[in-house]
Design an enzyme around this catalytic site. Structure first.
Site, short mmCIF file in Angstrom:
data_model
loop_
_atom_site.label_atom_id
_atom_site.label_comp_id
_atom_site.label_asym_id
_atom_site.label_seq_id
_atom_site.Cartn_x
_atom_site.Cartn_y
_atom_site.Cartn_z
N TYR A 1 -1.71 -0.13 10.44
CA TYR A 1 -1.83 -0.58 9.05
C TYR A 1 -0.60 -0.19 8.24
O TYR A 1 -0.04 -1.01 7.50
CB TYR A 1 -3.09 0.01 8.41
N SER B 1 0.84 -1.19 0.00
CA SER B 1 0.00 0.00 0.00
C SER B 1 0.88 1.24 0.00
O SER B 1 2.00 1.22 0.51
CB SER B 1 -0.91 0.01 1.24
#
Length: 269
Positions: free
Chosen positions: A162, A149
């Site tokens: 995250y 990501s």
């Protein structure tokens, strides 16, 4: 042509995709099937996987398989890899897409959820990459795609855990790429910005994050198409959308400005 470059043609190649029951993983499975690959769709939701596998089979008339697997379970991962190798055939493509996130302040974060996130997002990727690469190495051919990501490169408030998991995936993948290249196996990381998927049903407790950033939200079908198109090449990273890649370079060159932007206009959580 040899090694991973043989995989530019995916006809009858076996591709294992985790997180394939929905979102980006589902779309990657469909793109692989359209290229003639034999798709093994993996996730926890077997009923939904069966629907995905059925759709994959309809594209080109190739077989497709639905295999229930929780990537938080290392023993199950190992069994699934050997089951596919023995009953379906040699795995040539592995897409590690399974993962989840939660947008929440670090001081409020439930540490049990943090541990679960690391087990799924990081350790699941590491275990599955290892067990699959051990098989690929015997054939000197394979492609591993790890879905990371942009959050692993540019962290923003409420993404601490995250972002940490995705930064770990990036670090692991960079080293793995160097180790596996002599064995004919490519490793590519995919670093997308926000994608319009059910990921945010769980990650976004406010329920309006995608609406706030509507202008930059990615289409999962287009992302999947770009990923599958990159298989069989030496591409090391796929960063989407392109301006996020520019932002990442700017962050490295001007970190104080990067922090200011990440905490300000980039922070819509």
């Amino acid at each position: 042509m040899s090694g991973y470059r043989d995989l530019k043609n995916l006809e009858d190649r076996i591709a294992l995709v985790t997180g394939a029951s929905s979102g980006l993983g589902e779309q990657i499975a469909y793109q692989l099937a359209q290229k003639g690959a034999i798709v093994v769709a993996c996730a926890r939701n077997l009923d939904r996987l069966k629907e995905v596998a059925k759709s994959c089979a309809e594209f080109r008339g190739k077989k497709a398989y639905a295999v229930q697997m929780d990537v938080a379970d290392p023993e199950r991962i190992e069994k699934v890899v050997y089951q596919i190798e023995n009953e379906v055939g040699p795995i040539d493509v592995l897409v590690n897409d399974a993962g989840f996130g939660l947008m929440q302040n670090a001081l409020d974060f439930d540490m049990q959820v943090a541990e679960k996130m690391f087990r799924v997002n990081v350790l699941g990727t590491i275990y599955l990459s290892k067990f699959t690469a051990l098989q690929m190495a015997t054939r000197k051919r394979g492609a591993i795609i790890n879905i990371a990501s942009m959050a692993g490169k540019i962290a923003t408030p409420k993404s601490s855990v995250y972002s940490a998991t995705k930064a770990a995936v990036l670090g692991y993948s960079d080293a793995l790429r160097l180790e596996l290249k002599p064995l004919g196996i490519s490793v590519m990381t995919v670093n997308p910005g926000p994608i319009r998927t059910k990921f945010f049903d769980k990650a976004d407790e406010s329920g309006n994050y995608l609406e706030k950033i509507n202008g930059i939200v990615l289409n999962p079908e287009l992302v999947a198409e770009k990923i599958v198109h990159s298989i069989g090449t030496a591409k090391r990273e796929l960063n989407l959308p392109f301006f996020f890649n520019i932002a990442n370079v700017g962050y490295a060159l001007f970190p104080r400005l990067g922090d200011f932007l990440a905490a300000g206009i980039f922070n819509q959580k």
